[in-house]
Design a protein around this motif. Structure first.
Motif, PDB file in Angstrom:
ATOM      1  N   SER A  49       0.667  -1.203  -0.013  1.00 15.30           N
ATOM      2  CA  SER A  49       0.066  -0.019   0.003  1.00 15.30           C
ATOM      3  C   SER A  49       1.034   1.172  -0.197  1.00 15.30           C
ATOM      4  CB  SER A  49      -0.972   0.101   1.217  1.00 15.30           C
ATOM      5  OG  SER A  49      -1.893   1.210   1.079  1.00 15.30           O
ATOM      6  N   GLU A  50       0.364   2.108  -0.894  1.00 12.19           N
ATOM      7  CA  GLU A  50       1.077   3.394  -0.774  1.00 12.19           C
ATOM      8  C   GLU A  50       0.566   4.605   0.151  1.00 12.19           C
ATOM      9  OE1 GLU A  50       1.763   5.137  -4.643  1.00 12.19           O
ATOM     10  OE2 GLU A  50       2.368   3.185  -5.653  1.00 12.19           O
ATOM     11  N   LEU A  51      -0.651   4.146   0.461  1.00 14.94           N
ATOM     12  CA  LEU A  51      -1.029   4.984   1.602  1.00 14.94           C
ATOM     13  C   LEU A  51      -0.540   4.702   2.871  1.00 14.94           C
ATOM     14  CD1 LEU A  51      -4.630   4.727   0.290  1.00 14.94           C
ATOM     15  CD2 LEU A  51      -2.958   6.721  -0.218  1.00 14.94           C
ATOM     16  N   ASP A  52      -0.451   5.585   3.813  1.00 17.06           N
ATOM     17  CA  ASP A  52      -0.128   5.275   5.239  1.00 17.06           C
ATOM     18  C   ASP A  52      -1.509   4.366   5.925  1.00 17.06           C
ATOM     19  OD1 ASP A  52       2.330   6.583   4.905  1.00 17.06           O
ATOM     20  OD2 ASP A  52       1.896   8.433   5.870  1.00 17.06           O
ATOM     21  N   THR A  53      -1.141   3.245   6.255  1.00 21.43           N
ATOM     22  CA  THR A  53      -1.984   2.378   7.053  1.00 21.43           C
ATOM     23  C   THR A  53      -1.378   2.112   8.403  1.00 21.43           C
ATOM     24  OG1 THR A  53      -0.939   0.448   6.401  1.00 21.43           O
ATOM     25  CG2 THR A  53      -2.632   1.272   4.873  1.00 21.43           C
ATOM     26  N   ASN A  54      -2.270   1.522   9.102  1.00 25.42           N
ATOM     27  CA  ASN A  54      -1.796   1.033  10.345  1.00 25.42           C
ATOM     28  C   ASN A  54      -0.588  -0.082  10.498  1.00 25.42           C
ATOM     29  OD1 ASN A  54      -3.054   3.012  11.881  1.00 25.42           O
ATOM     30  ND2 ASN A  54      -4.743   1.875  12.121  1.00 25.42           N
ATOM     31  N   ASN A  55      -0.914  -0.758   9.371  1.00 24.89           N
ATOM     32  CA  ASN A  55      -0.206  -2.144   9.045  1.00 24.89           C
ATOM     33  C   ASN A  55       1.362  -1.647   8.520  1.00 24.89           C
ATOM     34  OD1 ASN A  55      -2.188  -3.532   9.708  1.00 24.89           O
ATOM     35  ND2 ASN A  55      -3.059  -3.105   8.047  1.00 24.89           N
ATOM     36  N   THR A  56       2.423  -1.927   9.210  1.00 23.14           N
ATOM     37  CA  THR A  56       3.870  -1.417   8.614  1.00 23.14           C
ATOM     38  C   THR A  56       4.776  -2.705   8.814  1.00 23.14           C
ATOM     39  OG1 THR A  56       3.457   0.817   9.690  1.00 23.14           O
ATOM     40  CG2 THR A  56       5.886  -0.190   9.047  1.00 23.14           C
ATOM     41  N   VAL A  57       5.367  -2.938   7.788  1.00 24.34           N
ATOM     42  CA  VAL A  57       6.494  -4.155   7.774  1.00 24.34           C
ATOM     43  C   VAL A  57       7.488  -3.951   9.083  1.00 24.34           C
ATOM     44  CG1 VAL A  57       7.818  -5.478   6.569  1.00 24.34           C
ATOM     45  CG2 VAL A  57       5.813  -4.440   5.209  1.00 24.34           C
ATOM     46  N   SER A  58       7.739  -4.935   9.592  1.00 22.39           N
ATOM     47  CA  SER A  58       8.721  -4.748  10.835  1.00 22.39           C
ATOM     48  C   SER A  58      10.059  -5.211  10.220  1.00 22.39           C
ATOM     49  CB  SER A  58       8.251  -5.303  11.988  1.00 22.39           C
ATOM     50  OG  SER A  58       6.941  -4.967  12.473  1.00 22.39           O
ATOM     51  N   ARG A  59      10.957  -5.309  11.101  1.00 18.12           N
ATOM     52  CA  ARG A  59      12.468  -5.647  10.880  1.00 18.12           C
ATOM     53  C   ARG A  59      12.860  -6.519  11.807  1.00 18.12           C
ATOM     54  NH1 ARG A  59      16.230  -0.648  11.768  1.00 18.12           N
ATOM     55  NH2 ARG A  59      15.658  -0.281  13.694  1.00 18.12           N
ATOM     56  N   ARG A  60      13.513  -7.607  11.419  1.00 18.37           N
ATOM     57  CA  ARG A  60      14.229  -8.460  12.606  1.00 18.37           C
ATOM     58  C   ARG A  60      15.699  -8.229  11.937  1.00 18.37           C
ATOM     59  NH1 ARG A  60      14.286 -14.893  13.506  1.00 18.37           N
ATOM     60  NH2 ARG A  60      15.521 -14.748  15.276  1.00 18.37           N
ATOM     61  N   GLN A  61      16.621  -7.959  13.326  1.00 18.36           N
ATOM     62  CA  GLN A  61      18.170  -7.791  12.979  1.00 18.36           C
ATOM     63  C   GLN A  61      18.631  -9.129  13.062  1.00 18.36           C
ATOM     64  OE1 GLN A  61      19.607  -4.698  12.336  1.00 18.36           O
ATOM     65  NE2 GLN A  61      21.218  -6.047  12.177  1.00 18.36           N
ATOM     66  N   LEU A  62      19.590  -9.502  12.178  1.00 17.36           N
ATOM     67  CA  LEU A  62      20.118 -10.620  11.886  1.00 17.36           C
ATOM     68  C   LEU A  62      21.801 -10.463  12.053  1.00 17.36           C
ATOM     69  CD1 LEU A  62      17.859 -12.796   9.420  1.00 17.36           C
ATOM     70  CD2 LEU A  62      18.138 -12.963  11.920  1.00 17.36           C
ATOM     71  N   LYS A  63      22.679 -11.412  12.044  1.00 13.69           N
ATOM     72  CA  LYS A  63      23.744 -11.379  11.931  1.00 13.69           C
ATOM     73  C   LYS A  63      24.167 -10.921  10.479  1.00 13.69           C
ATOM     74  CE  LYS A  63      25.239 -14.511  15.378  1.00 13.69           C
ATOM     75  NZ  LYS A  63      25.949 -15.649  15.687  1.00 13.69           N
ATOM     76  N   LYS A  64      23.692 -11.497   9.513  1.00 15.48           N
ATOM     77  CA  LYS A  64      23.864 -11.046   8.070  1.00 15.48           C
ATOM     78  C   LYS A  64      22.919  -9.736   7.535  1.00 15.48           C
ATOM     79  CE  LYS A  64      24.342 -16.026   7.099  1.00 15.48           C
ATOM     80  NZ  LYS A  64      24.172 -17.155   6.302  1.00 15.48           N
ATOM     81  N   GLY A  65      22.358  -9.232   8.502  1.00 10.62           N
ATOM     82  CA  GLY A  65      21.424  -8.169   7.942  1.00 10.62           C
ATOM     83  C   GLY A  65      20.279  -7.973   8.477  1.00 10.62           C
ATOM     84  N   ILE A  66      19.160  -7.355   7.816  1.00  9.19           N
ATOM     85  CA  ILE A  66      17.968  -7.019   8.368  1.00  9.19           C
ATOM     86  C   ILE A  66      17.025  -8.100   7.462  1.00  9.19           C
ATOM     87  CG2 ILE A  66      15.920  -5.311   8.477  1.00  9.19           C
ATOM     88  CD1 ILE A  66      18.195  -3.406   8.927  1.00  9.19           C
ATOM     89  N   LYS A  67      15.849  -8.495   8.376  1.00  8.23           N
ATOM     90  CA  LYS A  67      14.749  -9.542   7.535  1.00  8.23           C
ATOM     91  C   LYS A  67      13.389  -8.600   7.579  1.00  8.23           C
ATOM     92  CE  LYS A  67      14.976 -13.911   7.341  1.00  8.23           C
ATOM     93  NZ  LYS A  67      15.173 -15.279   7.880  1.00  8.23           N
ATOM     94  N   PRO A  68      12.621  -8.522   6.655  1.00  8.70           N
ATOM     95  CA  PRO A  68      11.362  -8.097   6.775  1.00  8.70           C
ATOM     96  C   PRO A  68      10.377  -9.238   7.507  1.00  8.70           C
ATOM     97  CG  PRO A  68      11.988  -8.147   4.340  1.00  8.70           C
ATOM     98  CD  PRO A  68      12.969  -8.800   5.380  1.00  8.70           C
ATOM     99  N   VAL A  69       9.521  -8.414   8.658  1.00  8.62           N
ATOM    100  CA  VAL A  69       8.557  -9.270   9.051  1.00  8.62           C
ATOM    101  C   VAL A  69       7.322  -8.715   8.675  1.00  8.62           C
ATOM    102  CG1 VAL A  69       7.919 -10.096  11.464  1.00  8.62           C
ATOM    103  CG2 VAL A  69      10.283 -10.108  10.748  1.00  8.62           C
ATOM    104  N   ILE A  70       6.258  -9.637   8.498  1.00  8.48           N
ATOM    105  CA  ILE A  70       4.801  -9.176   8.417  1.00  8.48           C
ATOM    106  C   ILE A  70       4.181  -9.669   9.527  1.00  8.48           C
ATOM    107  CG2 ILE A  70       2.762  -9.230   6.951  1.00  8.48           C
ATOM    108  CD1 ILE A  70       4.494  -9.059   4.581  1.00  8.48           C
ATOM    109  N   ASP A  71       3.612  -8.954  10.348  1.00 10.12           N
ATOM    110  CA  ASP A  71       2.703  -9.510  11.576  1.00 10.12           C
ATOM    111  C   ASP A  71       1.327  -8.964  11.606  1.00 10.12           C
ATOM    112  OD1 ASP A  71       2.344 -10.620  14.250  1.00 10.12           O
ATOM    113  OD2 ASP A  71       3.581  -9.306  15.116  1.00 10.12           O
TER     114      ASP A  71
END
Length: 79
Positions: A49-71
């Motif tokens: 969604s290009e509109l600002d919604t209450n749902n935002t993709v989170s992140r998880r920090q890993l040793k190899k970088g950042i992984k996207p998380v949908i919750d």
């Protein structure tokens, strides 16, 4: 474009997606998404969604970088 299909599991909390394939999509940490729930077909469709919604993709920090998380925390996701 369909990226991934999964069988829904019963959960009191909702749906949690964290995959390597998300790193190659528009679902990057900080971006917004919306979802549609089809109770009859037992499916959840997640769309960017290009509109600002209450749902935002989170992140998880890993040793190899950042992984996207949908919750999605919604009891309607229980099938």
């Amino acid at each position: 474009m369909l990226l991934k299909t999964r069988k829904a599991k019963n959960s009191l909390r909702g749906v949690y997606l964290q995959d390597k394939i998300l790193q190659e999509t528009i679902f990057q940490p900080g971006t917004h998404f919306k979802y549609l729930i089809d109770q009859k077909a037992k499916k959840i469709i997640i769309l960017g969604s290009e509109l600002d919604t209450n749902n935002t993709v989170s992140r998880r920090q890993l040793k190899k970088g950042i992984k996207p998380v949908i919750d999605i925390r919604n009891s309607a996701t229980r099938f």
